[in-house]
Write a protein that holds these residues in place. Sequence first.
Motif, PDB file in Angstrom:
ATOM      1  N   GLN A 157      24.752 -36.323  22.990  1.00 37.58           N
ATOM      2  CA  GLN A 157      23.894 -35.137  22.866  1.00 37.58           C
ATOM      3  C   GLN A 157      22.710 -35.272  23.826  1.00 37.58           C
ATOM      4  O   GLN A 157      22.076 -36.322  23.894  1.00 37.58           O
ATOM      5  N   LYS A 170      19.940 -30.509  23.892  1.00 41.86           N
ATOM      6  CA  LYS A 170      20.736 -30.819  22.683  1.00 41.86           C
ATOM      7  C   LYS A 170      22.197 -30.397  22.810  1.00 41.86           C
ATOM      8  O   LYS A 170      22.875 -30.180  21.812  1.00 41.86           O
ATOM      9  N   TRP A 222      26.202 -31.059  23.973  1.00 48.02           N
ATOM     10  CA  TRP A 222      27.068 -32.233  23.986  1.00 48.02           C
ATOM     11  C   TRP A 222      27.854 -32.305  25.283  1.00 48.02           C
ATOM     12  O   TRP A 222      28.455 -31.327  25.703  1.00 48.02           O
TER      13      TRP A 222
END
Length: 360
Positions: A260, A265, A267
């Motif tokens: 992450q 944030k 992935w």
Amino acid sequence: MDADKNVSVVREGFLVKRGHVVHNWKARWFVLTPDKLLYYKYEGGKRDSCQRGKILLKDCEITCPFLEYENRPLVFKLQTKHGVEHFLEACSREERDDWAGDITAAIHKLEANHDETATEQQEPAGTQFHNLSKVLDSMYDVHSGIKMSNHVEQGSTYSNCFSGSAVVDWLVFMQLALTRVEAVTLASALLEEGLLRTVGQKSVEALRTAGLSEQFMDDSTALYSFPQSLKKRGSVKAETSLSAMELSGRVVKRGYLLKQGHRRKNWKVRLFVLRSEPSFLHYYDPTKDDISPAGGFALRGCLVSSLEDNGVPSGVKGNIQGNLFKIITQSDTHYFIQAPTHQEKMDWIDAIREGTTSSS
């Protein structure tokens, strides 16, 4: 609907694939079945249910290793019966060879089923007939020869050399040897004749202790170079930098994991490389190369913990699959990481824990 729900899966995992139209590299989730290779996008840490593409294996040809990408020694090539080429990259030599082995077995099985009577005669290995000085000339060729670079062994940087595994890969790719075993025999002969020389401790030790046929190591940490008598060919200057020490440890584990991002944030698939002595965990952007890390940290003083799959832990965003774990570094940076399977998660946690204790 995914029509392949009931098909038996031979193998699955991340590979990095080169695009057909735009030649960029993207991490995809691959699923190998007995007759095709399917691939999916991995979005936000979850595999798309919608299949992105498939490669029919019947009459495919595989080239492993495929060494035409200078910074990507872990690529293999699949060419379909219609001549379409697919370039796929694994996270390690072992993974690459395992994927290639399983795909080759599937192709052979399809051939055998198609024609029970067809038997392919393979030429006997002709290592002993190689003209060694011609092999050396080919290896030394500026365009198609073996690539020289800087390597670090036990904190020392060596310039203008290559690893034993790179030599074996090159000999197989150039079809100077049919198998890795045959390539090691050929490389040992070059070494014995003084046409290659050992660089650094590991290869010197192997030459001293091994029998005649095993003098050469098929090992990515054993270093070799051309004899001093050959003129310098586009020589590489050795650079010592802060990261040379970080990257000098022995590689304990490599693999694709999802990380992450700290700011957005989101992935992303990253190639993680765990080293010991000194213990560091680095991660690389697999769409680029595995030479310059995108980030990394010392394992000393790190805390690693497994996160439960029920509910979303605080600090984690997005549509997640599970198999989460968390690393808190000594400087209190929090890394959230997802493994593709529960087993891989546990293996990584164990390996990282070992690194935190061995480095303290």
